[in-house]
Write an enzyme that holds these catalytic residues in place. Structure first.
Site, mmCIF file in Angstrom:
data_model
loop_
_atom_site.group_PDB
_atom_site.id
_atom_site.type_symbol
_atom_site.label_atom_id
_atom_site.label_comp_id
_atom_site.label_asym_id
_atom_site.label_seq_id
_atom_site.Cartn_x
_atom_site.Cartn_y
_atom_site.Cartn_z
ATOM 1 N N TYR A 81 0.836 -1.209 0.000
ATOM 2 C CA TYR A 81 0.000 0.000 0.000
ATOM 3 C C TYR A 81 0.870 1.258 0.000
ATOM 4 O O TYR A 81 0.601 2.214 -0.704
ATOM 5 C CB TYR A 81 -0.926 0.004 1.224
ATOM 6 C CG TYR A 81 -1.960 1.111 1.137
ATOM 7 C CD1 TYR A 81 -3.196 0.871 0.549
ATOM 8 C CD2 TYR A 81 -1.684 2.396 1.607
ATOM 9 C CE1 TYR A 81 -4.134 1.883 0.440
ATOM 10 C CE2 TYR A 81 -2.619 3.404 1.494
ATOM 11 C CZ TYR A 81 -3.843 3.152 0.916
ATOM 12 O OH TYR A 81 -4.763 4.148 0.795
ATOM 13 N N PHE A 133 -6.679 21.436 -24.391
ATOM 14 C CA PHE A 133 -7.000 20.028 -24.418
ATOM 15 C C PHE A 133 -8.280 19.860 -23.608
ATOM 16 O O PHE A 133 -8.459 20.518 -22.586
ATOM 17 C CB PHE A 133 -5.880 19.142 -23.876
ATOM 18 C CG PHE A 133 -6.202 17.687 -24.107
ATOM 19 C CD1 PHE A 133 -6.061 17.143 -25.372
ATOM 20 C CD2 PHE A 133 -6.737 16.905 -23.099
ATOM 21 C CE1 PHE A 133 -6.435 15.827 -25.616
ATOM 22 C CE2 PHE A 133 -7.107 15.589 -23.340
ATOM 23 C CZ PHE A 133 -6.957 15.050 -24.608
ATOM 24 N N THR A 134 -9.163 18.964 -24.071
ATOM 25 C CA THR A 134 -10.521 18.860 -23.506
ATOM 26 C C THR A 134 -10.531 18.766 -21.979
ATOM 27 O O THR A 134 -11.180 19.571 -21.310
ATOM 28 C CB THR A 134 -11.217 17.623 -24.095
ATOM 29 O OG1 THR A 134 -10.345 16.496 -23.963
ATOM 30 C CG2 THR A 134 -11.531 17.828 -25.579
ATOM 31 N N ASP A 224 1.894 20.637 -20.135
ATOM 32 C CA ASP A 224 1.207 19.368 -20.379
ATOM 33 C C ASP A 224 2.205 18.559 -21.198
ATOM 34 O O ASP A 224 2.327 18.736 -22.408
ATOM 35 C CB ASP A 224 -0.102 19.583 -21.131
ATOM 36 C CG ASP A 224 -0.843 18.271 -21.393
ATOM 37 O OD1 ASP A 224 -0.201 17.199 -21.280
ATOM 38 O OD2 ASP A 224 -2.033 18.306 -21.727
ATOM 39 N N LYS A 267 0.199 7.913 -23.407
ATOM 40 C CA LYS A 267 0.621 8.332 -24.752
ATOM 41 C C LYS A 267 2.108 7.991 -24.932
ATOM 42 O O LYS A 267 2.440 6.851 -25.174
ATOM 43 C CB LYS A 267 0.348 9.829 -24.960
ATOM 44 C CG LYS A 267 -0.944 10.350 -24.344
ATOM 45 C CD LYS A 267 -2.203 9.878 -25.048
ATOM 46 C CE LYS A 267 -3.480 10.214 -24.289
ATOM 47 N NZ LYS A 267 -3.808 11.585 -24.098
ATOM 48 N N ARG A 391 -12.640 15.969 -33.883
ATOM 49 C CA ARG A 391 -12.036 17.060 -33.119
ATOM 50 C C ARG A 391 -12.493 18.349 -33.776
ATOM 51 O O ARG A 391 -11.820 18.916 -34.622
ATOM 52 C CB ARG A 391 -10.501 16.959 -33.096
ATOM 53 C CG ARG A 391 -9.957 15.729 -32.379
ATOM 54 C CD ARG A 391 -9.736 15.870 -30.874
ATOM 55 N NE ARG A 391 -10.856 15.574 -30.014
ATOM 56 C CZ ARG A 391 -10.732 15.109 -28.780
ATOM 57 N NH1 ARG A 391 -9.564 14.811 -28.272
ATOM 58 N NH2 ARG A 391 -11.790 14.932 -28.021
ATOM 59 N N PHE A 458 -18.435 15.121 -26.274
ATOM 60 C CA PHE A 458 -18.032 14.287 -27.412
ATOM 61 C C PHE A 458 -17.975 12.805 -27.069
ATOM 62 O O PHE A 458 -18.143 11.955 -27.923
ATOM 63 C CB PHE A 458 -16.674 14.752 -27.968
ATOM 64 C CG PHE A 458 -15.565 14.745 -26.954
ATOM 65 C CD1 PHE A 458 -15.382 15.837 -26.114
ATOM 66 C CD2 PHE A 458 -14.719 13.665 -26.831
ATOM 67 C CE1 PHE A 458 -14.370 15.823 -25.157
ATOM 68 C CE2 PHE A 458 -13.697 13.649 -25.889
ATOM 69 C CZ PHE A 458 -13.525 14.737 -25.045
#
Ligand SMILES: *Cc1c(COP(=O)(O)O)cnc(C)c1O
Length: 476
Positions: A81, A133-134, A224, A267, A391, A458
Site C-alpha cells: 500500500y 486540451f478537452t 502538459d 501516450k 475534433r 463528445f
C-alpha cells in the site's frame, strides 16, 4: 510542400499478436453490419463496441503495444500500500528523463490536471493556454478559472505549413497580463505537441522567449508533457542547433524551462493506464500529496497498481529512444503523405501522433452547426470499419458563461496511430478507404445532435442523420 518520403524501419520485432475476432473480420466485409452498428451508436464512434471495429484509430491513449521489457515489469509489481519499490523506480525515471524533482502518481493525466487546477486556480483567475486540451480546459473551468487561448494564429489554419504551430503568441499573452494583472494568472498552461492543432510542436526558441516573459511577471509555466517526446522529435528535425541531439536531452531541456507538468502515461510512455504530476516547487508538491490522497490514492501509488507504475517507469526510458521515436512518427507521415498524394485535404505539417482530415474542405457542403467532422468520422466508419475521432465543434463544447456552442476554426477527423501496433500495410488500407470515401464526399450528409451530456459531450453525445441516410445512395 514536398512529398519526398523515406520509410524508417521500426526498431523491434513482433513476438505476440492480438488476434482479431471473427466478428471484427466480418465488420470489415459487411456494410450492413457497420450501418447497424453506427446507427446504434448514435453516429458517435466513442459508442461503438471494440468488437464492431476493424482498424481502431480512435486514440493512441492506452492503446500502444507494450514491450517485452514493460510486460516483464508487470510481473514485478510490488503491491504494498505504501512505499512500493515501483514508485521509486517511477520517481527515478521521471527525474532522469523529464528532470523534475518531485513526482505524484495519478490514475491518468486528468487526475493530475484535476489536482493541479484545484491547488493553483482560484475563482476569477485566467489561465492562458496554447489552444486547449478537452480535460485540461474543463478542469480549469471546474476550478472556476477562465481558459484563454494564446496560441499563434497559424495553429488555427490547417493549410499553413508553419513548422511550429504549437508556439505561444507572446503578444496575446502580454495583452492578457496587462488586461487582468499577474495576480489573476496562476500559471501559463503550455501543451507540448498540441493535439487540437493537429499534433503540432512549439520551438525551443519560442519556449525560451516565453520563459523570459513569464519570469518577468513571475508566472510559472505548467507543461502538459503528455506528448513532449513527439515535440522533441520535431525540434530535433526542424530547429537550428538540434540536429543529431538525443531526444532524451531535448525532453530534459524542454522541461527545464518549466516549473512542473501533468502527464498522461498512456501516450508517450505507452502504458495502458497511468499518469503523474511533477514539479520542482516543494510547496506545490506538499499540496499535491495532500490532494492526491483524497481523489486518487496514497501519494506513492495515486490510483495505480505497483505493476502499472513499473511498466510506466520502463516506458519512460523506452519512449526517448531515438530510433523508436523516428519510426513512430515516420509511420504517421507515411499515411499522411499517401493521403496528400491522393489529393485529400489534411492538416499540414503532418502531426506527431495522427493524421487529421480537414472536414471543412472534405465536406464543405455541411454547415458547421451540422457537425461536419462528426459526420465525416461516422461516414469513414460506415465506409470501412475504421474508427477515428471527431475534433471539431462537438469536442469544443459550450462556453460555460453563455452556454453557446463554441465554433472552432478547425473541424477535424483525427486518425490516431497507436505506437507499435499497426504495420504500413494497415496504413495502405486506411489510405485506400479514405480515398474511396473522398470520391463519395458530396453524398455525405450532416447530423443533428439528439442527446447532449453536460460535460465532455463528445464522449457520449448521440446524433441523427439530417437526411435519413449518412451516405446517400445518389445525390438527387
Ligand atoms: C490524453 C491527454 C490528456 C489527458 O490524459 P488522460 O490520461 O486521458 O486523462 C491531457 N493532455 C493531452 C495533451 C492528452 O493527449
Amino acid at each position: 510542400m514536398t512529398t519526398r518520403f523515406r520509410v524508417i524501419p521500426p526498431p523491434y520485432r513482433v513476438k505476440v499478436v492480438e488476434l482479431l475476432t471473427k466478428e471484427q473480420i466480418e465488420i470489415a466485409k459487411s456494410r450492413r453490419k457497420r450501418e447497424e452498428a453506427i446507427k446504434k451508436a448514435g453516429f458517435n464512434t466513442f459508442l461503438l463496441a471494440e468488437a464492431e471495429v476493424y482498424i481502431d484509430l480512435l486514440t493512441d491513449s492506452g492503446t500502444s503495444a507494450m514491450s517485452d521489457n514493460q510486460w516483464a515489469g508487470m510481473m514485478l509489481g510490488d503491491e504494498a500500500y505504501a512505499g512500493s519499490k515501483n514508485f521509486y523506480h517511477l520517481e527515478k525515471a521521471v527525474q532522469e528523463v523529464y528532470g523534475y524533482k518531485y513526482v505524484v502518481p495519478t490514475h491518468q493525466g486528468r487526475g493530475a490536471e484535476h489536482i493541479m487546477s484545484r491547488i493553483l486556480i482560484k475563482e476569477g483567475d485566467f489561465i492562458p493556454n496554447n489552444m486547449y486540451f478537452t480535460t485540461r480546459r474543463l478542469h480549469q473551468e471546474l476550478a472556476k478559472g477562465t481558459w484563454v487561448d494564446v496560441s499563434i494564429n497559424e495553429a488555427h489554419d490547417p493549410e499553413s505549413g508553419y513548422p511550429f504551430k504549437g508556439n505561444v503568441d507572446l503578444k496575446k499573452l502580454e495583452r492578457l497580463i496587462k488586461d487582468v494583472g499577474t495576480e489573476k494568472i496562476p500559471y501559463m498552461s503550455l501543451e507540448a505537441n498540441v493535439n487540437m492543432a493537429g499534433g503540432q510542436p512549439f520551438s525551443i526558441e519560442n519556449l525560451k522567449a516565453l520563459k523570459a516573459l513569464c519570469n518577468e511577471y513571475q508566472i510559472p509555466i505548467m507543461l502538459d508533457a503528455t506528448r513532449v517526446v513527439e515535440n522533441a522529435y520535431f525540434i530535433q528535425q526542424r530547429e537550428k542547433g538540434y540536429k543529431g541531439k538525443p531526444i532524451k536531452q531535448i525532453v530534459t531541456e524542454i522541461c527545464s524551462y518549466t516549473d512542473g507538468a501533468t502527464v498522461s502515461g498512456k501516450k508517450d510512455a505507452m502504458v495502458n493506464i497511468g499518469g503523474f504530476l511533477a514539479c520542482n516547487d516543494e510547496r506545490l508538491f506538499i499540496e499535491a500529496k495532500a490532494q492526491v490522497v483524497i481523489f486518487e490514492g496514497l501519494h506513492t501509488y495515486g490510483g495505480l497498481a505497483g505493476r502499472d507504475m513499473e511498466s510506466m517507469a520502463r516506458g519512460i526510458y523506452e519512449m526517448v529512444d531515438n530510433d523508436h521515436v523516428a519510426a513512430r512518427i515516420n509511420q504517421v507521415e507515411y499515411l499522411g503523405y499517401k493521403l496528400l498524394r491522393a489529393g485529400i485535404p489534411i492538416v499540414v505539417p503532418i502531426g506527431g501522433h495522427a493524421v487529421f482530415l480537414d472536414a471543412k474542405r472534405f465536406v464543405p457542403h455541411i454547415a458547421q452547426e451540422n457537425y461536419p467532422a462528426q459526420a465525416l468520422t461516422a461516414a469513414l466508419y460506415l465506409e470501412s470499419g475504421i474508427r477515428g475521432m471527431e475534433r471539431g465543434t462537438v469536442s469544443a463544447g459550450r462556453d460555460p458563461n453563455t452556454g453557446k456552442e463554441r465554433r472552432p476554426k478547425l473541424e477535424l477527423l483525427r486518425l490516431t496511430i497507436p505506437r507499435r501496433v499497426y504495420t504500413n500495410t494497415d496504413m495502405d488500407l486506411i489510405a485506400k478507404a479514405v480515398t474511396r470515401l473522398y470520391e463519395k464526399r458530396e453524398r455525405i450528409s450532416g447530423l443533428k445532435m439528439v442527446f447532449e451530456p453536460k460535460y465532455l459531450r463528445f464522449f457520449q453525445a448521440k446524433f441523427e442523420s439530417l437526411e435519413g441516410e449518412l451516405i446517400k445512395k445518389n445525390l438527387h
